[in-house]
Design a protein around this motif. Structure first.
Motif, PDB file in Angstrom:
ATOM      1  N   LEU A   1       0.805  -1.221   0.000  1.00 15.79           N
ATOM      2  CA  LEU A   1       0.000   0.000   0.000  1.00 15.79           C
ATOM      3  C   LEU A   1       0.840   1.274   0.000  1.00 15.79           C
ATOM      4  N   CYS A   2       2.076   1.195   0.485  1.00 15.24           N
ATOM      5  CA  CYS A   2       2.845   2.435   0.677  1.00 15.24           C
ATOM      6  C   CYS A   2       3.175   3.116  -0.648  1.00 15.24           C
ATOM      7  N   CYS A   3       3.262   2.370  -1.730  1.00 14.81           N
ATOM      8  CA  CYS A   3       3.559   2.966  -3.035  1.00 14.81           C
ATOM      9  C   CYS A   3       2.307   3.208  -3.870  1.00 14.81           C
ATOM     10  N   GLU A   4       1.141   2.982  -3.284  1.00 19.32           N
ATOM     11  CA  GLU A   4      -0.116   3.268  -3.974  1.00 19.32           C
ATOM     12  C   GLU A   4      -0.439   4.747  -3.800  1.00 19.32           C
TER      13      GLU A   4
ATOM     14  N   PRO B   1      -1.367  11.196  -1.599  1.00 23.47           N
ATOM     15  CA  PRO B   1      -0.063  11.527  -2.198  1.00 23.47           C
ATOM     16  C   PRO B   1       1.110  10.873  -1.481  1.00 23.47           C
ATOM     17  N   MET B   2       0.922  10.431  -0.249  1.00 26.82           N
ATOM     18  CA  MET B   2       2.000   9.789   0.489  1.00 26.82           C
ATOM     19  C   MET B   2       1.799   8.288   0.609  1.00 26.82           C
ATOM     20  N   GLY B   3       0.891   7.742  -0.204  1.00 23.58           N
ATOM     21  CA  GLY B   3       0.627   6.311  -0.163  1.00 23.58           C
ATOM     22  C   GLY B   3      -0.556   5.980   0.730  1.00 23.58           C
ATOM     23  N   GLU B   4      -1.078   4.785   0.545  1.00 20.55           N
ATOM     24  CA  GLU B   4      -2.274   4.370   1.282  1.00 20.55           C
ATOM     25  C   GLU B   4      -1.954   3.555   2.520  1.00 20.55           C
ATOM     26  N   SER B   5      -0.678   3.340   2.824  1.00 21.98           N
ATOM     27  CA  SER B   5      -0.319   2.522   3.979  1.00 21.98           C
ATOM     28  C   SER B   5      -0.745   3.203   5.274  1.00 21.98           C
ATOM     29  N   PRO B   6      -1.332   2.428   6.209  1.00 15.48           N
ATOM     30  CA  PRO B   6      -1.689   3.018   7.512  1.00 15.48           C
ATOM     31  C   PRO B   6      -0.475   3.293   8.385  1.00 15.48           C
TER      32      PRO B   6
ATOM     33  N   LEU C   1      15.953   6.880  -3.622  1.00 22.20           N
ATOM     34  CA  LEU C   1      15.494   8.162  -3.084  1.00 22.20           C
ATOM     35  C   LEU C   1      13.991   8.053  -2.840  1.00 22.20           C
ATOM     36  N   PRO C   2      13.451   8.858  -1.915  1.00 25.87           N
ATOM     37  CA  PRO C   2      11.994   8.838  -1.726  1.00 25.87           C
ATOM     38  C   PRO C   2      11.260   9.184  -3.011  1.00 25.87           C
ATOM     39  N   ARG C   3      10.188   8.446  -3.277  1.00 23.12           N
ATOM     40  CA  ARG C   3       9.387   8.684  -4.477  1.00 23.12           C
ATOM     41  C   ARG C   3       8.294   9.693  -4.154  1.00 23.12           C
ATOM     42  N   SER C   4       8.280  10.789  -4.907  1.00 25.34           N
ATOM     43  CA  SER C   4       7.295  11.851  -4.669  1.00 25.34           C
ATOM     44  C   SER C   4       6.713  12.328  -5.987  1.00 25.34           C
ATOM     45  N   PRO C   5       5.753  11.596  -6.547  1.00 24.81           N
ATOM     46  CA  PRO C   5       5.169  12.019  -7.820  1.00 24.81           C
ATOM     47  C   PRO C   5       4.279  13.247  -7.696  1.00 24.81           C
ATOM     48  N   TYR C   6       3.924  13.622  -6.460  1.00 21.31           N
ATOM     49  CA  TYR C   6       3.061  14.782  -6.240  1.00 21.31           C
ATOM     50  C   TYR C   6       3.800  15.803  -5.382  1.00 21.31           C
ATOM     51  N   GLN C   7       3.595  17.075  -5.692  1.00 21.07           N
ATOM     52  CA  GLN C   7       4.285  18.138  -4.969  1.00 21.07           C
ATOM     53  C   GLN C   7       3.936  18.146  -3.488  1.00 21.07           C
ATOM     54  N   SER C   8       2.764  17.642  -3.140  1.00 17.23           N
ATOM     55  CA  SER C   8       2.349  17.639  -1.732  1.00 17.23           C
ATOM     56  C   SER C   8       3.000  16.517  -0.938  1.00 17.23           C
ATOM     57  N   SER C   9       3.833  15.678  -1.586  1.00 16.26           N
ATOM     58  CA  SER C   9       4.479  14.569  -0.874  1.00 16.26           C
ATOM     59  C   SER C   9       5.996  14.618  -1.020  1.00 16.26           C
TER      60      SER C   9
END
Length: 308
Positions: free
Chosen positions: A177-180, A186-191, A246-254
């Motif tokens: 879920l973390c990469c969804e 924007p930061m993934g669906e992982s709880p 590196l951390p994946r951040s496809p969205y500016q908010s993440s």
């Protein structure tokens, strides 16, 4: 909203310069000026000139054109002068002459209460690096210009990173879920908020094939570990199942940023920021100048730099 007063004051200055240009061109062409003034419509500031229409119509075409174009011309010249003043170091030298001094980095003057950094970084701390972007360089752009560019003119984590971090496949804690990531998440669906999605970086050898497209790791464990091995491709990482990530951040908010700073007690610290870097620029009021004397206002350089 914290910067709205800067925008309104900038509009007022631009409007006054624009109309002053018309007035000066009219005076140069011997066209009478009836009135000159400023106004506020709601919260919008403006300015105006009232020229004699009869005299304007009687003036030669070139003089009329000069008067009409003078406003835009004065705005263009003003913008050019401000750009040179800020990026040539003239503004800093002016404040240094008036009693302020440069620092190696940017000083935090204030942090908005709504920022996640509020209470984490003390006011008057000096930020000397954002990821791998050095803010304390003596040559080139000023520290405040580097700070602004790093936070507002970059699109991905690789834009502010010169190298990645070596990890092993055994550290991968992918829960599916973390990469969804999506605009809604924007930061993934992982709880589990401690883990973050990472992707291999190919800064050195684009032909170096990654073992996996994305992986999940404990964000703080990867970015904060001491003696960590930095890399520009997976081939630089020791171990058969190692990867450079590196951390994946496809969205500016993440976006993920490592903020290195010196506290007022002169101890060095690093904190991790996750969120919009442009919002970080709005929330943290910074300056590359601090007063030499206690009676000088601390915020004047910061206000001036933000306004310009």
């Amino acid at each position: 909203l914290s910067h709205i007063w800067y925008y309104l004051l900038s509009l007022a200055i631009c409007a006054i310069v624009h109309e002053l240009g018309h007035a000066l061109a009219a005076a140069w062409s011997y066209i009478p000026l009836r009135r000159f003034g400023v106004f506020i419509m709601g919260i919008y500031p403006g300015a105006f000139v009232d020229l004699s229409k009869d005299d304007m119509d009687k003036a030669p075409v070139l003089q009329q054109l000069r008067v009409v174009c003078a406003g835009v011309w004065h705005n263009a010249v003003t913008a050019m002068l401000i750009y040179l003043l800020v990026y040539s170091g003239g503004l800093s030298r002016s404040f240094e002459f008036a009693g302020w001094q440069k620092i190696d980095g940017v000083a935090i003057m204030d942090i908005e209460h709504t920022s996640p950094l509020f209470g984490r970084i003390p006011v008057l701390s000096t930020i000397y690096r954002i990821d791998d972007v050095d803010l304390s360089g003596k040559s080139g752009p000023s520290p405040i210009a580097r700070w602004t560019r790093a936070l507002t003119a970059t699109q991905a984590n690789q834009d502010t990173a010169e190298s990645g971090f070596c990890v092993t496949s055994e550290e991968n804690v992918d829960d599916g879920l973390c990469c969804e990531m999506s605009p809604q998440y924007p930061m993934g669906e992982s709880p589990d908020t401690d883990i973050f999605c990472f992707e291999p970086v190919l800064l050195l050898d684009p032909a170096d094939p990654p073992t996996r497209s994305t992986m999940c790791f404990d964000l703080r464990d990867v970015l904060e570990r001491t003696g960590q091995h930095r890399c520009r491709s997976s081939s630089e990482c020791p171990g058969r199942h190692a990867a450079c990530v590196l951390p994946r951040s496809p969205y500016q908010s993440s976006r993920v940023a490592r903020i290195y700073y010196t506290k007022p007690d002169m101890t060095n610290e690093m904190t991790i920021y996750v969120g919009s870097l442009s919002q970080l620029w709005l929330d943290v009021h910074a300056s590359s100048l601090v007063p030499r004397h206690s009676w000088l206002p601390q915020r004047i350089p910061s206000w001036t730099e933000s306004l310009l």
